[in-house]
Design a protein around this motif. Structure first.
Motif, PDB file in Angstrom:
ATOM      1  N   GLN A  65       0.821  -1.213   0.000  1.00 29.73           N
ATOM      2  CA  GLN A  65       0.000   0.000   0.000  1.00 29.73           C
ATOM      3  C   GLN A  65       0.854   1.262   0.000  1.00 29.73           C
ATOM      4  N   GLU A  66       1.973   1.209   0.711  1.00 30.22           N
ATOM      5  CA  GLU A  66       2.882   2.357   0.753  1.00 30.22           C
ATOM      6  C   GLU A  66       3.518   2.590  -0.612  1.00 30.22           C
ATOM      7  N   VAL A  67       3.925   1.511  -1.270  1.00 32.86           N
ATOM      8  CA  VAL A  67       4.499   1.628  -2.619  1.00 32.86           C
ATOM      9  C   VAL A  67       3.499   2.299  -3.553  1.00 32.86           C
ATOM     10  N   ILE A  68       2.277   1.793  -3.564  1.00 37.41           N
ATOM     11  CA  ILE A  68       1.261   2.320  -4.475  1.00 37.41           C
ATOM     12  C   ILE A  68       0.955   3.778  -4.167  1.00 37.41           C
ATOM     13  N   SER A  69       0.726   4.101  -2.897  1.00 35.42           N
ATOM     14  CA  SER A  69       0.339   5.469  -2.544  1.00 35.42           C
ATOM     15  C   SER A  69       1.462   6.463  -2.795  1.00 35.42           C
ATOM     16  N   LYS A  70       2.696   6.083  -2.477  1.00 37.60           N
ATOM     17  CA  LYS A  70       3.812   7.012  -2.675  1.00 37.60           C
ATOM     18  C   LYS A  70       4.097   7.226  -4.156  1.00 37.60           C
ATOM     19  N   LEU A  71       4.018   6.167  -4.948  1.00 42.48           N
ATOM     20  CA  LEU A  71       4.267   6.330  -6.379  1.00 42.48           C
ATOM     21  C   LEU A  71       3.136   7.112  -7.044  1.00 42.48           C
ATOM     22  N   GLU A  72       1.901   6.795  -6.704  1.00 50.67           N
ATOM     23  CA  GLU A  72       0.776   7.502  -7.320  1.00 50.67           C
ATOM     24  C   GLU A  72       0.743   8.967  -6.930  1.00 50.67           C
ATOM     25  N   ALA A  73       1.371   9.302  -5.795  1.00 48.47           N
ATOM     26  CA  ALA A  73       1.404  10.691  -5.338  1.00 48.47           C
ATOM     27  C   ALA A  73       2.427  11.542  -6.095  1.00 48.47           C
ATOM     28  N   LEU A  74       3.266  10.912  -6.931  1.00 51.29           N
ATOM     29  CA  LEU A  74       4.229  11.683  -7.709  1.00 51.29           C
ATOM     30  C   LEU A  74       3.501  12.620  -8.673  1.00 51.29           C
ATOM     31  N   PRO A  75       4.048  13.801  -8.921  1.00 49.11           N
ATOM     32  CA  PRO A  75       3.443  14.698  -9.910  1.00 49.11           C
ATOM     33  C   PRO A  75       3.341  14.026 -11.271  1.00 49.11           C
ATOM     34  N   ASP A  76       2.314  14.356 -12.032  1.00 49.59           N
ATOM     35  CA  ASP A  76       2.069  13.694 -13.312  1.00 49.59           C
ATOM     36  C   ASP A  76       3.258  13.763 -14.254  1.00 49.59           C
ATOM     37  N   GLU A  77       3.950  14.905 -14.253  1.00 48.67           N
ATOM     38  CA  GLU A  77       5.080  15.048 -15.181  1.00 48.67           C
ATOM     39  C   GLU A  77       6.227  14.108 -14.827  1.00 48.67           C
ATOM     40  N   TRP A  78       6.270  13.636 -13.569  1.00 47.08           N
ATOM     41  CA  TRP A  78       7.309  12.707 -13.139  1.00 47.08           C
ATOM     42  C   TRP A  78       6.940  11.250 -13.404  1.00 47.08           C
ATOM     43  N   LYS A  79       5.723  11.010 -13.871  1.00 47.54           N
ATOM     44  CA  LYS A  79       5.287   9.645 -14.178  1.00 47.54           C
ATOM     45  C   LYS A  79       5.653   9.235 -15.607  1.00 47.54           C
ATOM     46  N   LYS A  80       6.266  10.120 -16.341  1.00 48.38           N
ATOM     47  CA  LYS A  80       6.721   9.794 -17.701  1.00 48.38           C
ATOM     48  C   LYS A  80       8.125   9.197 -17.621  1.00 48.38           C
ATOM     49  N   ILE A  81       8.211   8.071 -16.943  1.00 52.27           N
ATOM     50  CA  ILE A  81       9.491   7.442 -16.608  1.00 52.27           C
ATOM     51  C   ILE A  81      10.054   6.684 -17.809  1.00 52.27           C
ATOM     52  N   ASN A  82      11.275   7.005 -18.149  1.00 49.62           N
ATOM     53  CA  ASN A  82      11.972   6.306 -19.245  1.00 49.62           C
ATOM     54  C   ASN A  82      12.624   5.018 -18.774  1.00 49.62           C
ATOM     55  N   VAL A  83      13.199   5.055 -17.563  1.00 47.11           N
ATOM     56  CA  VAL A  83      13.948   3.897 -17.067  1.00 47.11           C
ATOM     57  C   VAL A  83      13.571   3.637 -15.604  1.00 47.11           C
ATOM     58  N   LEU A  84      13.188   2.414 -15.322  1.00 47.88           N
ATOM     59  CA  LEU A  84      12.996   1.942 -13.949  1.00 47.88           C
ATOM     60  C   LEU A  84      14.132   0.994 -13.617  1.00 47.88           C
ATOM     61  N   VAL A  85      14.874   1.298 -12.560  1.00 47.84           N
ATOM     62  CA  VAL A  85      15.919   0.395 -12.087  1.00 47.84           C
ATOM     63  C   VAL A  85      15.422  -0.258 -10.797  1.00 47.84           C
ATOM     64  N   ASN A  86      15.012  -1.514 -10.909  1.00 47.25           N
ATOM     65  CA  ASN A  86      14.557  -2.284  -9.749  1.00 47.25           C
ATOM     66  C   ASN A  86      15.779  -2.809  -9.011  1.00 47.25           C
ATOM     67  N   ASN A  87      16.330  -1.959  -8.165  1.00 53.25           N
ATOM     68  CA  ASN A  87      17.584  -2.282  -7.480  1.00 53.25           C
ATOM     69  C   ASN A  87      17.372  -2.776  -6.062  1.00 53.25           C
ATOM     70  N   ALA A  88      16.305  -2.352  -5.400  1.00 52.91           N
ATOM     71  CA  ALA A  88      16.106  -2.704  -3.990  1.00 52.91           C
ATOM     72  C   ALA A  88      16.135  -4.217  -3.805  1.00 52.91           C
ATOM     73  N   GLY A  89      16.993  -4.672  -2.913  1.00 49.36           N
ATOM     74  CA  GLY A  89      17.118  -6.101  -2.657  1.00 49.36           C
ATOM     75  C   GLY A  89      18.129  -6.341  -1.558  1.00 49.36           C
ATOM     76  N   LEU A  90      18.100  -7.541  -0.994  1.00 48.94           N
ATOM     77  CA  LEU A  90      19.019  -7.848   0.104  1.00 48.94           C
ATOM     78  C   LEU A  90      19.080  -9.345   0.341  1.00 48.94           C
TER      79      LEU A  90
END
Length: 252
Positions: A65-90
């Protein structure tokens, strides 16, 4: 705005190195992670050093829920993402299956697999709507081979390998690129986190040879991302010269 990169787990190691490399290449950047102080410090450094736009989003990828709410709260102009780097891991612990910790297992699966899925679901839908995008998934040599006491960590990274292949198929009709980068031994906070802050034990992992460093992986990711539009690097495995596979390392 210029092109935009979103990097998860950007507060240290490979994620932080990726932020510097993409900033150098004139991308505006969204950096995410759990440690707000580190995010703000990195954001200020990137703005000052590279004169780009940076925004931060503090969340734990394990919390859907935190992932969804925080990402959806980004300004619309910042949602035009060219590259997603899924780096989080451990990784947590290094125990045989019969002695493993339930909590460690859940942390690894929730971070490495479910967290990657939560972020990807949101961002991939933006990419489909935008008509462009490139997703880079951080795997591991542990996603290609299994080593003693690596059981659940290896399983989680095998899952990343499978998800990378699945994403490539599912997003093919939309022209979205998908790449996995599978590193061997990289000297970051990885081993210190695995051993719950035991720095002396973590240091021994990299003793007697020259491991990769975070920038090596960040530059490899940039290579994959910077290929022409008709070229997709499906996956890359990158190792230190002294390492042949998950277990064979030549130490002087």
């Amino acid at each position: 705005m210029s092109k935009i990169t979103l990097i998860t787990g950007a507060t240290a190691g490979i994620g932080e190195a990726c932020a510097h490399v993409f900033a150098r290449e004139r991308y505006d950047i969204i950096i995410t992670g759990r440690r707000a102080d580190r995010l703000e410090k990195l954001a200020e450094q990137l703005r000052k050093e590279y004169n780009i736009k940076v925004i931060t989003s503090e969340f734990d990828v394990r919390n859907r829920q935190e992932v969804i709410s925080k990402l959806e709260a980004l300004p619309d102009e910042w949602k035009k993402i060219n590259v997603l780097v899924n780096n989080a891991g451990l990784s947590q612990g290094l125990d045989p299956i019969q002695d493993g910790s339930y909590e460690d297992w859940e942390t690894m699966i929730d971070t490495n697999v479910k967290g990657l899925l939560y972020v990807t679901k949101v961002v991939s839908n933006w990419m489909i709507a935008n008509g462009f995008g490139h997703i880079v998934n951080l795997g591991s040599i542990a996603g290609k081979e299994v080593y003693a006491n690596g059981n659940v960590y290896c399983a989680s990274k095998h899952a990343v390998d499978a998800l990378n292949k699945g994403m490539r198929i599912d997003l093919l009709p939309y022209g979205i690129k998908v790449t996995a980068v599978h590193p061997g031994a990289v000297e970051t906070e990885f081993s210190e986190v695995r051993f719950k802050g035991d720095k002396s034990r973590a240091k021994k992992v990299y003793a007697g040879f020259e491991p990769l460093v975070a920038k090596d992986i960040a530059e490899t990711i940039w290579f994959a991302v910077s290929r022409p539009p008709h070229v997709n690097i499906n996956e890359l495995t990158i190792m230190p010269t002294a390492q042949a596979n998950a277990v064979n390392i030549y130490r002087k």
